[in-house]
Motif scaffolding. Sequence first.
Motif, PDB file in Angstrom:
ATOM      1  N   ARG A 293     -12.252  45.880 -39.643  1.00 11.53           N
ATOM      2  CA  ARG A 293     -11.792  45.338 -41.233  1.00 11.53           C
ATOM      3  C   ARG A 293     -10.968  44.059 -41.139  1.00 11.53           C
ATOM      4  N   CYS A 294     -11.117  43.400 -40.244  1.00 15.52           N
ATOM      5  CA  CYS A 294     -10.137  42.377 -39.954  1.00 15.52           C
ATOM      6  C   CYS A 294     -10.520  41.090 -41.437  1.00 15.52           C
ATOM      7  N   THR A 295      -9.636  40.724 -42.068  1.00 16.50           N
ATOM      8  CA  THR A 295      -9.940  39.744 -43.208  1.00 16.50           C
ATOM      9  C   THR A 295      -9.643  38.186 -42.739  1.00 16.50           C
ATOM     10  N   GLY A 296      -9.390  37.877 -41.412  1.00 12.79           N
ATOM     11  CA  GLY A 296      -9.038  36.595 -41.036  1.00 12.79           C
ATOM     12  C   GLY A 296      -7.817  35.952 -41.661  1.00 12.79           C
ATOM     13  N   CYS A 297      -6.924  36.782 -42.048  1.00 16.18           N
ATOM     14  CA  CYS A 297      -5.621  36.279 -42.870  1.00 16.18           C
ATOM     15  C   CYS A 297      -4.716  35.515 -41.960  1.00 16.18           C
ATOM     16  N   ASN A 298      -4.895  35.808 -40.588  1.00 16.83           N
ATOM     17  CA  ASN A 298      -3.807  35.255 -39.588  1.00 16.83           C
ATOM     18  C   ASN A 298      -2.674  35.508 -39.615  1.00 16.83           C
ATOM     19  N   TYR A 299      -2.143  36.632 -40.393  1.00 19.29           N
ATOM     20  CA  TYR A 299      -0.811  37.034 -40.448  1.00 19.29           C
ATOM     21  C   TYR A 299      -0.513  37.287 -39.043  1.00 19.29           C
ATOM     22  N   CYS A 300      -1.434  37.924 -38.011  1.00 17.06           N
ATOM     23  CA  CYS A 300      -1.111  38.029 -36.646  1.00 17.06           C
ATOM     24  C   CYS A 300      -0.771  37.026 -35.676  1.00 17.06           C
ATOM     25  N   MET A 301      -0.935  36.000 -36.103  1.00 20.97           N
ATOM     26  CA  MET A 301      -1.038  34.869 -35.103  1.00 20.97           C
ATOM     27  C   MET A 301       0.397  34.038 -35.318  1.00 20.97           C
ATOM     28  N   ASN A 308      -7.259  34.825 -29.364  1.00 20.72           N
ATOM     29  CA  ASN A 308      -7.465  34.282 -30.917  1.00 20.72           C
ATOM     30  C   ASN A 308      -7.878  35.701 -31.605  1.00 20.72           C
ATOM     31  N   ILE A 309      -6.918  36.379 -32.332  1.00 15.66           N
ATOM     32  CA  ILE A 309      -7.284  37.642 -32.687  1.00 15.66           C
ATOM     33  C   ILE A 309      -8.442  37.629 -33.771  1.00 15.66           C
ATOM     34  N   PRO A 310      -8.265  36.833 -34.821  1.00 18.92           N
ATOM     35  CA  PRO A 310      -9.114  37.043 -35.705  1.00 18.92           C
ATOM     36  C   PRO A 310     -10.619  36.470 -35.394  1.00 18.92           C
ATOM     37  N   GLY A 311     -10.286  35.464 -34.566  1.00 19.35           N
ATOM     38  CA  GLY A 311     -11.730  34.972 -33.798  1.00 19.35           C
ATOM     39  C   GLY A 311     -12.379  35.944 -33.196  1.00 19.35           C
ATOM     40  N   CYS A 312     -11.725  36.849 -32.462  1.00 20.83           N
ATOM     41  CA  CYS A 312     -12.393  37.765 -31.591  1.00 20.83           C
ATOM     42  C   CYS A 312     -13.081  38.845 -32.612  1.00 20.83           C
ATOM     43  N   PHE A 313     -12.355  39.319 -33.460  1.00 23.15           N
ATOM     44  CA  PHE A 313     -12.830  40.241 -34.388  1.00 23.15           C
ATOM     45  C   PHE A 313     -14.131  39.758 -35.333  1.00 23.15           C
ATOM     46  N   ALA A 314     -14.240  38.437 -35.797  1.00 25.49           N
ATOM     47  CA  ALA A 314     -15.349  37.942 -36.499  1.00 25.49           C
ATOM     48  C   ALA A 314     -16.452  37.944 -35.402  1.00 25.49           C
ATOM     49  N   SER A 356       2.475  44.637 -35.820  1.00 31.31           N
ATOM     50  CA  SER A 356       3.603  45.029 -37.091  1.00 31.31           C
ATOM     51  C   SER A 356       3.062  43.926 -38.098  1.00 31.31           C
ATOM     52  N   HIS A 357       2.530  42.819 -37.865  1.00 36.77           N
ATOM     53  CA  HIS A 357       2.098  41.855 -39.029  1.00 36.77           C
ATOM     54  C   HIS A 357       0.737  42.042 -39.812  1.00 36.77           C
ATOM     55  N   CYS A 358       0.166  43.099 -39.417  1.00 34.76           N
ATOM     56  CA  CYS A 358      -1.426  43.082 -39.824  1.00 34.76           C
ATOM     57  C   CYS A 358      -1.388  43.743 -41.163  1.00 34.76           C
ATOM     58  N   PRO A 359      -1.592  43.235 -42.369  1.00 35.16           N
ATOM     59  CA  PRO A 359      -1.619  43.973 -43.527  1.00 35.16           C
ATOM     60  C   PRO A 359      -2.590  44.914 -43.810  1.00 35.16           C
ATOM     61  N   GLN A 360      -3.615  45.005 -42.737  1.00 35.73           N
ATOM     62  CA  GLN A 360      -4.676  45.694 -42.924  1.00 35.73           C
ATOM     63  C   GLN A 360      -4.338  47.088 -41.928  1.00 35.73           C
ATOM     64  N   HIS A 361      -3.130  47.043 -41.259  1.00 32.78           N
ATOM     65  CA  HIS A 361      -2.936  48.054 -40.315  1.00 32.78           C
ATOM     66  C   HIS A 361      -3.761  48.471 -39.451  1.00 32.78           C
ATOM     67  N   LEU A 362      -4.480  47.281 -38.809  1.00 37.21           N
ATOM     68  CA  LEU A 362      -5.414  47.533 -37.745  1.00 37.21           C
ATOM     69  C   LEU A 362      -5.018  47.929 -36.203  1.00 37.21           C
ATOM     70  N   PRO A 363      -5.486  48.548 -35.641  1.00 36.25           N
ATOM     71  CA  PRO A 363      -5.206  48.875 -34.314  1.00 36.25           C
ATOM     72  C   PRO A 363      -5.482  47.715 -33.278  1.00 36.25           C
ATOM     73  N   ILE A 364      -4.806  46.589 -33.484  1.00 34.21           N
ATOM     74  CA  ILE A 364      -5.341  45.358 -32.728  1.00 34.21           C
ATOM     75  C   ILE A 364      -5.501  45.466 -31.410  1.00 34.21           C
ATOM     76  N   ILE A 365      -4.706  46.129 -30.569  1.00 36.50           N
ATOM     77  CA  ILE A 365      -4.673  46.414 -29.200  1.00 36.50           C
ATOM     78  C   ILE A 365      -5.847  47.060 -28.798  1.00 36.50           C
TER      79      ILE A 365
HETATM   80  S1  SF4 Z   1      -3.342  40.194 -39.431  1.00 36.01           S
HETATM   81 FE1  SF4 Z   1      -4.883  41.692 -39.095  1.00 36.01          FE
HETATM   82  S2  SF4 Z   1      -6.519  41.368 -40.699  1.00 36.01           S
HETATM   83 FE2  SF4 Z   1      -5.016  39.370 -40.376  1.00 36.01          FE
HETATM   84  S3  SF4 Z   1      -6.191  38.250 -39.083  1.00 36.01           S
HETATM   85 FE3  SF4 Z   1      -4.999  39.546 -37.851  1.00 36.01          FE
HETATM   86  S4  SF4 Z   1      -5.958  41.295 -37.369  1.00 36.01           S
HETATM   87 FE4  SF4 Z   1      -7.095  40.107 -39.131  1.00 36.01          FE
END
Ligand code: SF4
Length: 397
Positions: A293-301, A308-314, A356-365
């Motif tokens: 459920r990544c929204t592509g907000c880029n807060y994690c970058m 490229n975290i959001p790019g991988c998820f998209a 710690s920066h992801c507003p969706q609290h995704l388990p990014i790793i």
């Molecule tokens: S902070 Fe979370 S929701 Fe935003 S781009 Fe990164 S992984 Fe996606």
Amino acid sequence: MQYRIDKKSGNKLSVLGFGCMRFPRGFGGIDMRKTEELVMRSIEGGVNYFDTAWIYSGSEEILGTIFEKNKVREKVYIATKLPVVLLKGPADFDKYFDQELKRLRTDYIDYYLMHMLTDMDQWSKLKSWGIESWLADKKKAGKIRQIAFSFHGSCDEFLKIVDDYDWEMCQIQYNYSDENFQAGVTGLRKAAKKMPVMIMEPLLGGKLANGLPKAAVEIFKKTNADLSPAGWALNWVWNQEEVTLLLSGMSDMAQLEENLRLADAAKLGMLSPEDIGVYKQALEVINSAYKIRCTGCNYCMPCPKGVNIPGCFAAYNTSFSIGFVAGMQQFVTSTGLMSERSGSPSLCVKCGKCESHCPQHLPIIKSLGMVQWRMEPFWLKLVGVCARAFLGKKRKR
Ligand code: SF4
Ligand code: SF4
């Protein structure tokens, strides 16, 4: 344009607010010419609410420049935010606020938000640093008109924060796929009794507009062929009386014009019970297609290792919603797998900085592990390594 009244301030606000996180970009940052065209056209179309933030790179500066140049500051409401995650102590309140006024070329902010609160502990920490008296002083001095917060945590924590202070606005994530996620409908209804509620992510980072699974698009089309998936999503939000306005992060003229047309007709209770059933059908398809459920907000970058975290998820989501080949093409392009600088998920060293920066609290790793498993088989990794070695050699020659 339809307008709704903010009952706390009496402000008459356009139901469509301009989310200024996704301004069009060119080489070297935000494209000033395109952004100015968008902003000024939106004002001509009746938009009077602009939402920006310290951390939306370049957004405050460009908005301030456009408003000053076109002499429209008094026609619009500006919402911007204190970057709570960057604060090191009470001295930082003024440090960021004063710079935001300068960036926005204004001497007051209409709506000032504590950015991205996630729980009561965070708000308590700000209180222990004296935020309440700082806000009261700013309000008395006319520098802040309305005091607010944006939120990305659980409904329980949201309600605690709502009850703990005399807030004048809050901003929550809400759309037909997030009815019971984060603050959700329970939070919306309770908060709306006390203050205006602004909605962010009505399109879930664009996922409910473009890139919906074909089967979900067909479900919407069958009921109303003239309404796009984005239109369906925005109407769902506007249909609810507890909503004051929604924010759309518009980055091109076609999106803006469509949103202006939709906002002209955005009435309370415009959806029939049959329409509500259509969202439920579409949601079943969407939930089975969107795995992350990544929204592509880029807060994690940026990731220190260049992933490229959001790019991988998209790309991973595309491989389910559209098809594996389309997802793979997107993955190779967005990670630059064949270029000298790769943003591949295999570079992750699990430092945890992003989570710690992801507003969706995704388990990014963990999610990057899933992406790697599906999208980066060993042979593709090998091709990538060879391509990068070849490019490196060529450069040295
Ligand atoms: S902070 Fe979370 S929701 Fe935003 S781009 Fe990164 S992984 Fe996606
Ligand atoms: S955990 Fe991995 S993806 Fe996240 S910041 Fe660290 S290296 Fe980058």
